[in-house]
Design an enzyme around this catalytic site. Structure first.
Site, PDB file in Angstrom:
ATOM      1  CE  LYS A 104      -3.859  -2.074   2.487  1.00 40.30           C
ATOM      2  NZ  LYS A 104      -4.880  -1.978   1.443  1.00 40.30           N
ATOM      3  NE  ARG A 177     -10.546  -9.641  -2.999  1.00 48.77           N
ATOM      4  CZ  ARG A 177     -10.712  -8.663  -3.888  1.00 48.77           C
ATOM      5  NH1 ARG A 177     -10.872  -8.954  -5.156  1.00 48.77           N
ATOM      6  NH2 ARG A 177     -10.740  -7.393  -3.500  1.00 48.77           N
TER       7      ARG A 177
HETATM    8 ZN   LIG Z   1      -5.371  -5.732   1.522  1.00 46.01          ZN
END
Ligand SMILES: [Zn+2]
Length: 328
Positions: A104, A177
């Site tokens: 990120k 997920r």
């Molecule tokens: Zn993530």
């Protein structure tokens, strides 16, 4: 039958407090121990929890092969008899999400809140236990850190799941997920759920679409013929009653098809060409086998101004109450 939870605010606060914990003091191992200790203070069946190590769970292992685990908590379940089918709540517990190799690049300090789904689900099953909720409920909490490091999974890796599905990890930052899919496979394989509810800070796309007011709701019950009498409409009514707003978003075969374009596996965990919230939900939908399923994407609603909100704890407790009242 009538049942009401008291002190809903207390459970919202509990979820908040847990989700606010800083990542150095809330590693997967520490959180598992803490929740097990807390849950064990309530008298109940001897077999009220189990912990599976990442080694037996391929997708959890792919995200965190050092500290990852799956915590399973039971309320009011007779695991040996043919009893009522349980309501299964699955909460995403990424204690810290750096993105992995797909690192990120902004606001990373907020990623301690990536465990908010698991903390909310924990608080809900604790309420069920404390107040003797009259139906069987199982909470499944995958707990991991998504780190960078030499042992982390490379983008492009292919993982074979417990039920022999193959997954290409296109993006290591789409880790929520993956761990939820392991939990879904476990739930369906072991517990014959009446319904599965997944709760997760899953996608920035959902947060961008709906902002910080509405939780995104996805489900395979939308096409159900008697939609007014199913757990999905009960969720909508519970949302109004609890003042914990949700808004429906689509997930269908087209979204799943877009993820099945991998050249090396049955499905990929990310395909940038598709809308993110629906695409993440579609990945989960691929693992759901005819089980009624509601998915709550709380990426926009789980925290605000650097503080956890405790959502959707009030929604889930109110929904459970309604599930008893309406005999759903
Ligand atoms: Zn993530």
């Amino acid at each position: 039958m009538s049942f009401e939870f008291s002190k809903i605010k207390k459970y919202v606060s509990k979820a908040k407090k847990l989700a606010n914990m800083p990542p150095n003091l809330a590693t997967p191992g520490i959180m598992a121990d803490k929740l097990i200790e807390d849950f064990s203070t309530v008298p109940g069946d001897y077999l009220h929890l189990t912990v599976k190590k990442a080694a037996t769970l391929p997708l959890i292992k792919a995200v965190d092969n050092e500290d990852g685990r799956l915590l399973i908590l039971f309320h009011n379940c007779d695991l040996y008899g043919v009893e009522e089918r349980p309501i299964v709540l699955i909460g995403k517990g990424v204690c810290f999400d750096s993105g992995g190799y797909n690192l990120k690049h902004s606001n990373m300090h907020e990623m301690k809140f990536d465990k908010a789904g698991a903390m909310s689900v924990y608080s809900v099953i604790k309420a069920c236990k404390n107040q003797d909720f009259p139906r069987p409920v199982i909470a499944i909490l995958p707990l991991v850190n998504n780190k960078i490091g030499s042992s982390q999974t490379f983008p492009g890796s292919v993982i074979t799941t417990t039920l022999d599905r193959t997954v290409e990890i296109r993006d290591t930052d789409a880790e929520g997920r993956l761990i939820l899919a392991d939990a879904i496979e476990t739930a369906q394989r072991m517990f014959n759920p009446e319904i599965i509810v997944t709760v997760a800070t899953l996608t920035g796309s959902c947060a961008n679409a709906l902002g910080e007011h509405y939780t995104g709701m996805f489900s395979n019950l939308i096409d159900c013929p008697d939609v007014t009498r199913n757990p999905l409409s009960t969720m909508v009514f519970a949302s109004e009653k609890a003042k914990d707003p949700i808004w429906p978003l689509p997930v269908n075969k087209e979204h799943v098809k877009n993820l099945k374009k991998s050249k090396v596996a049955d499905i990929m965990n990310y395909n940038k060409k598709e809308c993110g919230g629906s695409s993440a939900a579609a990945f989960l939908a691929y693992f759901i086998e005819d089980t009624p399923w509601i998915h709550l994407d709380i990426a926009g609603t789980a925290w605000k101004d650097d503080e956890a909100t405790g959502r959707p704890t009030a929604l889930l407790l109110t929904w459970l109450e309604s599930m008893v009242k309406e005999g759903n």
